[in-house]
Design an enzyme around this catalytic site. Structure first.
Site, PDB file in Angstrom:
ATOM      1  N   ASN A 199       0.836  -1.212   0.000  1.00 15.58           N
ATOM      2  CA  ASN A 199       0.000   0.000   0.000  1.00 15.58           C
ATOM      3  C   ASN A 199       0.864   1.253   0.000  1.00 15.58           C
ATOM      4  O   ASN A 199       0.553   2.225  -0.686  1.00 15.58           O
ATOM      5  CB  ASN A 199      -0.955   0.010   1.191  1.00 15.58           C
ATOM      6  CG  ASN A 199      -2.179  -0.849   0.951  1.00 15.58           C
ATOM      7  OD1 ASN A 199      -2.674  -0.943  -0.158  1.00 15.58           O
ATOM      8  ND2 ASN A 199      -2.655  -1.491   1.998  1.00 15.58           N
ATOM      9  N   LEU A 231       1.622  -1.360  12.574  1.00 15.91           N
ATOM     10  CA  LEU A 231       1.011  -2.225  13.570  1.00 15.91           C
ATOM     11  C   LEU A 231       1.085  -1.736  15.014  1.00 15.91           C
ATOM     12  O   LEU A 231       0.433  -2.296  15.879  1.00 15.91           O
ATOM     13  CB  LEU A 231       1.615  -3.636  13.474  1.00 15.91           C
ATOM     14  CG  LEU A 231       1.391  -4.317  12.125  1.00 15.91           C
ATOM     15  CD1 LEU A 231       2.005  -5.712  12.140  1.00 15.91           C
ATOM     16  CD2 LEU A 231      -0.090  -4.383  11.772  1.00 15.91           C
ATOM     17  N   HIS A 258      -7.995   0.188   7.418  1.00 17.20           N
ATOM     18  CA  HIS A 258      -8.287  -1.003   8.216  1.00 17.20           C
ATOM     19  C   HIS A 258      -8.970  -2.031   7.326  1.00 17.20           C
ATOM     20  O   HIS A 258      -9.906  -1.681   6.595  1.00 17.20           O
ATOM     21  CB  HIS A 258      -9.185  -0.626   9.406  1.00 17.20           C
ATOM     22  CG  HIS A 258      -9.410  -1.751  10.342  1.00 17.20           C
ATOM     23  ND1 HIS A 258      -8.454  -2.161  11.246  1.00 17.20           N
ATOM     24  CD2 HIS A 258     -10.473  -2.575  10.501  1.00 17.20           C
ATOM     25  CE1 HIS A 258      -8.930  -3.189  11.927  1.00 17.20           C
ATOM     26  NE2 HIS A 258     -10.154  -3.457  11.502  1.00 17.20           N
TER      27      HIS A 258
END
EC number: 2.1.2.2
Length: 187
Positions: free
Chosen positions: A14, A84, A103
């Site tokens: 991403n 994280l 998310h």
């Protein structure tokens, strides 16, 4: 040109999609990638695009060292793309409504501490959900509880596995995350 910092802990697909997206625009540029994982693949991906990387420890994050480095850059937006660790309140307070996270579920469902990656996808399959999706939201002091900016969903079948759910989610992330970031920067 606006400045983006990306925080990531893992493979960085991403992050790389965001880097590539903004390399083709005059709106913004990813100016740095921050990671807490010295062996994360995101480091290599960032360096392949000549993006500086800051590697830090959890203590650096908690002791204001990361805040100081972020403040030196003074970004217009901070993106959490597979980061994280719980984001520290000192950075959230300094950059209100300028930190967004993606998310891999439709919040408020399947959010909170420990709910990431395959943990979410397994829970969705175990609960026999008929759909799932992604949520892009502002970051606040609680895991996955910031205001939702955007959601996209995808149908599930009885044949889906956690792995196929992960693939479907990844497609949604790759399609929507850079577009939503761009819309936020234009506002």
């Amino acid at each position: 040109m606006k400045k983006i910092i990306v925080f990531a802990s893992g493979s960085g697909t991403n992050a790389e999609k965001i880097i590539k997206h903004f390399s083709k625009t005059e709106i913004a540029k990813v100016v740095s990638v921050f990671t807490n994982n010295a062996s994360a693949k995101v480091i290599e991906r960032a360096k392949n695009h000549q993006i500086p990387v800051e590697i830090f420890s959890k203590n650096d994050l908690l002791e204001r060292n990361v805040l100081q480095k972020v403040a030196e850059i003074d970004p217009d937006l901070i993106i959490l793309a597979g980061f994280l660790l719980k984001f520290p309140e000192n950075i959230i307070e300094r950059y209100p409504n300028k930190i967004i996270n993606i998310h891999p579920a439709l919040l408020p469902n399947y959010g909170g501490k420990g709910m990431y990656g395959m943990h979410i996808h397994r829970a969705i399959i175990n609960n026999k959900e008929k759909e799932t999706g992604i949520s892009i939201h502002y970051v606040n002091e609680h895991y996955d509880e910031g205001a939702i900016i955007f959601q996209a969903n995808v149908a599930l079948t009885d044949e889906d596995t956690p792995e196929t759910v992960a693939e479907k989610i990844h497609e949604l992330e790759q399609k929507h995350f850079p577009e939503i970031i761009e819309q936020l920067l234009k506002e």
